[in-house]
Write an enzyme that holds these catalytic residues in place. Structure first.
Site, PDB file in Angstrom:
ATOM      1  N   CYS A 123      45.979  92.740  45.904  1.00 29.39           N
ATOM      2  CA  CYS A 123      47.433  92.591  45.942  1.00 29.39           C
ATOM      3  C   CYS A 123      47.974  92.323  47.342  1.00 29.39           C
ATOM      4  O   CYS A 123      49.152  92.007  47.500  1.00 29.39           O
ATOM      5  CB  CYS A 123      48.085  93.843  45.364  1.00 29.39           C
ATOM      6  SG  CYS A 123      47.495  94.252  43.704  1.00 29.39           S
ATOM      7  N   HIS A 259      55.088  94.182  47.367  1.00 29.49           N
ATOM      8  CA  HIS A 259      54.241  93.886  46.222  1.00 29.49           C
ATOM      9  C   HIS A 259      54.847  94.534  44.978  1.00 29.49           C
ATOM     10  O   HIS A 259      55.250  95.695  45.006  1.00 29.49           O
ATOM     11  CB  HIS A 259      52.827  94.410  46.468  1.00 29.49           C
ATOM     12  CG  HIS A 259      51.984  94.500  45.246  1.00 29.49           C
ATOM     13  ND1 HIS A 259      51.862  93.451  44.352  1.00 29.49           N
ATOM     14  CD2 HIS A 259      51.215  95.518  44.749  1.00 29.49           C
ATOM     15  CE1 HIS A 259      51.053  93.811  43.364  1.00 29.49           C
ATOM     16  NE2 HIS A 259      50.667  95.064  43.581  1.00 29.49           N
ATOM     17  N   ASN A 290      52.886  93.388  37.189  1.00 26.65           N
ATOM     18  CA  ASN A 290      52.098  93.355  38.419  1.00 26.65           C
ATOM     19  C   ASN A 290      51.187  92.137  38.373  1.00 26.65           C
ATOM     20  O   ASN A 290      50.240  92.095  37.594  1.00 26.65           O
ATOM     21  CB  ASN A 290      51.285  94.646  38.528  1.00 26.65           C
ATOM     22  CG  ASN A 290      50.414  94.700  39.773  1.00 26.65           C
ATOM     23  OD1 ASN A 290      50.158  93.700  40.432  1.00 26.65           O
ATOM     24  ND2 ASN A 290      49.933  95.889  40.100  1.00 26.65           N
TER      25      ASN A 290
END
Length: 334
Positions: A123, A259, A290
């Site tokens: 990520c 993020h 996500n």
């Protein structure tokens, strides 16, 4: 006689020139996830803030989604594809180890023969790619760099894992980094904490299938509480370091694009950093889930497209995830 090597000639500074994103057509609400786990829409929303996510269809491959996002970013930057000198793709969900999907993307987007490679930084991958692109532009190895974060995490989702089944989405985000007359991408604060690598991981390695054909397909699993505590407390410190390195105070910020892991993490970071209410905060996770390496450029693209952020705004970016790795920097939005 020792030959004198000419120094590389790069730009004085670098900036993000354009941004593009692609979200798969299929929208998956929480109700669909609940067919596989014993939970509720209220529980998912309260724990993650996620209401829907996008899942890719058979034709929406890592390459195909990347090409859509890349084309938009190149057009937004006002350049042509043949001006791209390097292509960096961050992904953990392109299942072909070699060749790098970046080479395919570079060819299909019409970039000619640029440097092209993939990186695996979870990520934080977009932040890693952005830092390398800035250094390429200022170091003289490429005038324009295409940076892509792309994931098909639906392929690595265990729908029966109550802790993660609702988290992940698919998509691609891209930016073009090029020369600038003034600083527009600040120093990167990045690193890793390998002693915590087990907190987010792939369940089994690919080579297990050489001898065991009945093993369940790999998925991403995580220790939710450990990741939450690390992200909230440690990453707020990294975000503050990035502000300090750029010489920017929280009051100077216009936009915060973390993020998109979890709404609770985002809100906790905002509180810990004591960001003013005037700062626009990306909360794309609610409808996109996500998307790992794709989450920051996708959120950036949406903020600019909706007018929630504008060209010239000062934005703090921070990515963090499997490894555990992280990268934070302050940028001027394109």
């Amino acid at each position: 006689m020792t030959a004198k090597i000419k120094p590389a000639r790069g730009a004085a500074y670098a900036r993000i020139m354009g941004v593009g994103g692609y979200r798969p057509v299929r929208v998956v609400p929480n109700e669909e996830i609940l067919k596989h786990i014993d939970s509720s829409d209220e529980w998912i929303r309260s724990r993650s803030g996620i209401a829907t996510r996008h899942w890719a269809g058979p034709e929406e491959t890592v390459s195909a989604m990347s090409l859509e996002a890349a084309g938009k970013a190149i057009a937004d930057a006002g350049i042509t594809a043949d001006q791209i000198g390097a292509v960096i793709v961050s992904t953990v969900s392109h299942f072909k180890q070699t060749p790098a999907v970046a080479t395919e993307i570079a060819h299909k987007v019409g970039a000619g023969k640029p440097a092209a490679f993939d990186i695996s930084a979870g990520c934080a991958g977009f932040g890693y790619g952005l830092a390398m692109a800035r250094d390429m532009v200022t170091g003289g190895s490429a005038e324009h760099v295409l940076v892509i974060g792309v994931e098909r995490l639906s392929d690595l989702t265990d729908l029966e894992d109550r802790a993660t089944a609702f988290l992940f989405g698919d998509g691609a985000g891209a930016v073009v980094v090029g020369p600038s007359a003034e600083p527009a991408i600040g120093p990167v604060v990045w690193g890793s904490e390998g002693d915590k690598a087990e907190t987010i991981k792939q369940t089994v390695a690919w080579d297990v299938y050489r001898e065991e054909t009945d093993v369940r397909f790999p998925a991403i699993t995580q220790e939710g509480q450990a990741v939450f505590r690390w992200a909230v407390f440690e990453m707020a410190k990294i975000a503050q370091q990035a502000l300090d390195e750029a010489g920017v105070s929280p009051e100077d910020l216009d936009v915060f694009i973390p993020h998109q892991a979890n709404m609770r993490i985002i809100d906790s970071m905002v509180k810990t950093l004591k960001l003013p209410e005037s700062v626009t905060v990306a909360r794309d996770v609610e409808t996109t889930g996500n998307t790992s390496a794709a989450s920051i450029p996708l959120a950036m693209e949406r903020l600019l497209a909706t007018g929630a952020a504008k060209s010239g705004d000062t934005a703090l970016l921070i990515g963090f995830g499997a490894g555990l790795v992280y990268a934070a920097t302050v940028v001027t939005l394109p």
